[in-house]
Design an enzyme around this catalytic site. Structure first.
Site, mmCIF file in Angstrom:
data_model
loop_
_atom_site.group_PDB
_atom_site.id
_atom_site.type_symbol
_atom_site.label_atom_id
_atom_site.label_comp_id
_atom_site.label_asym_id
_atom_site.label_seq_id
_atom_site.Cartn_x
_atom_site.Cartn_y
_atom_site.Cartn_z
ATOM 1 N N GLU A 91 4.293 4.067 -1.257
ATOM 2 C CA GLU A 91 4.996 4.250 -2.053
ATOM 3 C C GLU A 91 5.279 3.085 -3.010
ATOM 4 O O GLU A 91 5.352 2.867 -4.122
ATOM 5 C CB GLU A 91 5.209 5.197 -2.514
ATOM 6 C CG GLU A 91 4.715 7.228 -2.009
ATOM 7 C CD GLU A 91 3.178 6.942 -2.750
ATOM 8 O OE1 GLU A 91 3.749 6.146 -4.257
ATOM 9 O OE2 GLU A 91 1.938 7.165 -2.276
ATOM 10 N N THR A 92 7.045 2.726 -2.617
ATOM 11 C CA THR A 92 7.680 1.956 -2.840
ATOM 12 C C THR A 92 6.991 0.442 -3.552
ATOM 13 O O THR A 92 6.783 -0.572 -4.226
ATOM 14 C CB THR A 92 8.824 1.285 -2.661
ATOM 15 O OG1 THR A 92 8.923 2.705 -1.973
ATOM 16 C CG2 THR A 92 9.835 0.419 -2.881
ATOM 17 N N TYR A 98 16.297 6.911 13.596
ATOM 18 C CA TYR A 98 15.252 6.218 12.072
ATOM 19 C C TYR A 98 16.286 5.465 11.807
ATOM 20 O O TYR A 98 16.475 4.727 10.867
ATOM 21 C CB TYR A 98 15.110 7.561 10.642
ATOM 22 C CG TYR A 98 14.858 6.596 9.679
ATOM 23 C CD1 TYR A 98 12.892 6.759 9.794
ATOM 24 C CD2 TYR A 98 15.437 6.677 8.827
ATOM 25 C CE1 TYR A 98 12.973 6.287 8.199
ATOM 26 C CE2 TYR A 98 15.527 5.906 7.098
ATOM 27 C CZ TYR A 98 13.939 5.851 7.175
ATOM 28 O OH TYR A 98 12.964 5.044 5.889
ATOM 29 N N ARG A 136 -2.709 -4.555 6.075
ATOM 30 C CA ARG A 136 -3.276 -5.310 7.417
ATOM 31 C C ARG A 136 -4.482 -5.040 6.277
ATOM 32 O O ARG A 136 -5.707 -4.879 7.127
ATOM 33 C CB ARG A 136 -3.286 -3.763 8.524
ATOM 34 C CG ARG A 136 -2.839 -2.164 7.807
ATOM 35 C CD ARG A 136 -2.737 -1.482 8.653
ATOM 36 N NE ARG A 136 -2.285 -0.728 8.029
ATOM 37 C CZ ARG A 136 -3.743 0.810 7.707
ATOM 38 N NH1 ARG A 136 -4.345 0.521 7.802
ATOM 39 N NH2 ARG A 136 -3.101 1.402 6.952
ATOM 40 N N LYS A 180 16.554 1.597 11.128
ATOM 41 C CA LYS A 180 16.890 0.958 10.264
ATOM 42 C C LYS A 180 18.272 -0.368 10.455
ATOM 43 O O LYS A 180 17.920 -1.152 9.285
ATOM 44 C CB LYS A 180 17.204 1.492 9.246
ATOM 45 C CG LYS A 180 15.522 2.415 8.384
ATOM 46 C CD LYS A 180 14.372 1.311 8.185
ATOM 47 C CE LYS A 180 13.354 2.851 7.320
ATOM 48 N NZ LYS A 180 12.199 1.712 6.836
ATOM 49 N N SER A 219 0.902 -1.198 -0.069
ATOM 50 C CA SER A 219 -0.363 -0.190 0.211
ATOM 51 C C SER A 219 0.778 1.632 0.095
ATOM 52 O O SER A 219 0.215 2.594 0.061
ATOM 53 C CB SER A 219 -1.019 -0.144 1.205
ATOM 54 O OG SER A 219 -0.041 0.148 2.642
ATOM 55 N N LEU A 239 13.581 9.212 -1.747
ATOM 56 C CA LEU A 239 12.673 8.506 -2.581
ATOM 57 C C LEU A 239 12.139 9.858 -3.430
ATOM 58 O O LEU A 239 10.839 10.254 -2.696
ATOM 59 C CB LEU A 239 11.757 7.477 -1.958
ATOM 60 C CG LEU A 239 12.235 6.192 -1.381
ATOM 61 C CD1 LEU A 239 11.023 6.141 -1.297
ATOM 62 C CD2 LEU A 239 13.051 5.026 -2.675
#
Length: 291
Positions: free
Chosen positions: A81-82, A195, A104, A199, A79, A222
């Site tokens: 963008e990538t 962040y 979900r 990751k 759902s 992105l």
């Protein structure tokens, strides 16, 4: 005169036609690229004409060979963008016998995707109850993620680390041999930035699961017009747009190149158990294949 330019860690050679100054090497050095000038470089004027490198692989042959293996895959985060762009690429190339979206909620699929895509709705807070959704897949793609601004600190860690790791664990137990993770440029579990720390930590934790093949993609910012509103990211993209025009791999990357690179990399058997693709590798792999 042709100049060879070696971009970062990749083995790709870019051929440029340079007409003009011996300052070309200095100009190129500002971009982080290394130039080897020929003896006949003129001394006046300066013009660069780029010819993109040819893809070293026959994509048609790779795709057809992969189809013969009759493999299946799942996508987490379709759902986003990538994930949405990745799904388009997977459906268009038809390299998997079955594509399963795990999320979900059910998604409205684009034309052409309904016949090859299965959807599994899960509760990420109770993933153990949905272990069956992760069984029987050869390849997994994880594009799951949120932001601290949207979910808060605890919510961000829960989604980008806990959900991702638990999904990888269930996929491994369900027979998945190749796991693909969309991470971030600069990911580092020792970073002082939350962040990048999260990751980097989830990258390391998944590596410990011992997939036969584990591919980590670390794209920069992105470049995409998101359906979801992220004002700060919108400002950054506007700032980076002119920079990315001249230095396309420095600070950003088109999202379609990330999705395409994830698919193409799947087709290329490298024999590496763990591979990390930084922004330049992703850009080159995503750009230099036939559309």
């Amino acid at each position: 005169m042709k100049t060879q330019i070696h971009p970062g860690r990749t083995n790709t050679t870019l051929h440029w036609t340079i007409v003009g100054s011996r300052r070309a090497g200095a100009l190129l050095s500002n971009t982080g690229l290394k130039a080897e000038e020929g003896r006949d470089t003129p001394r006046t004027g300066c013009q660069f004409v780029a010819r993109p490198p040819k893809m070293a692989h026959d994509m048609h042959a790779l795709e057809e060979g992969y189809r013969q293996k009759n493999r299946s895959c799942f996508v987490l985060g379709a759902s986003g963008e990538t994930g949405r762009e990745l799904l388009r690429e997977l459906v268009r190339r038809r390299i998997f016998a079955k594509i399963t979206l795990i999320g979900r909620r059910r998604l409205e699929l684009e034309d052409g995707a309904q016949h090859s895509v299965v959807q599994e709705v899960v509760d990420f807070e109770k993933l153990d109850d949905y272990a069956a959704a992760f069984q029987g897949h050869d390849v997994g793609y994880c594009c799951l993620g949120t932001t601290k601004a949207k979910a808060g600190t605890e919510g961000f860690i829960r989604v980008d680390h806990d959900y991702v790791l638990k999904s990888a664990q269930l996929a491994k137990a369900g027979g998945c041999s190749h796991f693909n993770l969309e991470s971030s440029q600069g990911a580092d579990k020792t970073s002082g930035f939350l962040y990048l720390q999260v990751k980097g930590q989830v990258e390391a934790d998944i590596e410990g699961l011992g997939f036969e093949r584990y591919s980590i993609f670390r794209p920069a910012v992105l470049m995409v017009d998101r359906q979801e509103s992220r004002p700060a990211e919108w400002v950054i993209r506007k700032f980076l747009s002119p920079i990315s025009f001249f230095f396309p791999t420095a600070l950003s990357i088109p999202i379609k190149f990330v999705a395409r690179a994830m698919v193409v990399n799947t087709l290329i058997e490298k024999g590496e158990k763990v591979e990390i693709l930084e922004n330049k590798e992703i850009y080159n792999l995503g750009k230099n294949v036939e559309k």
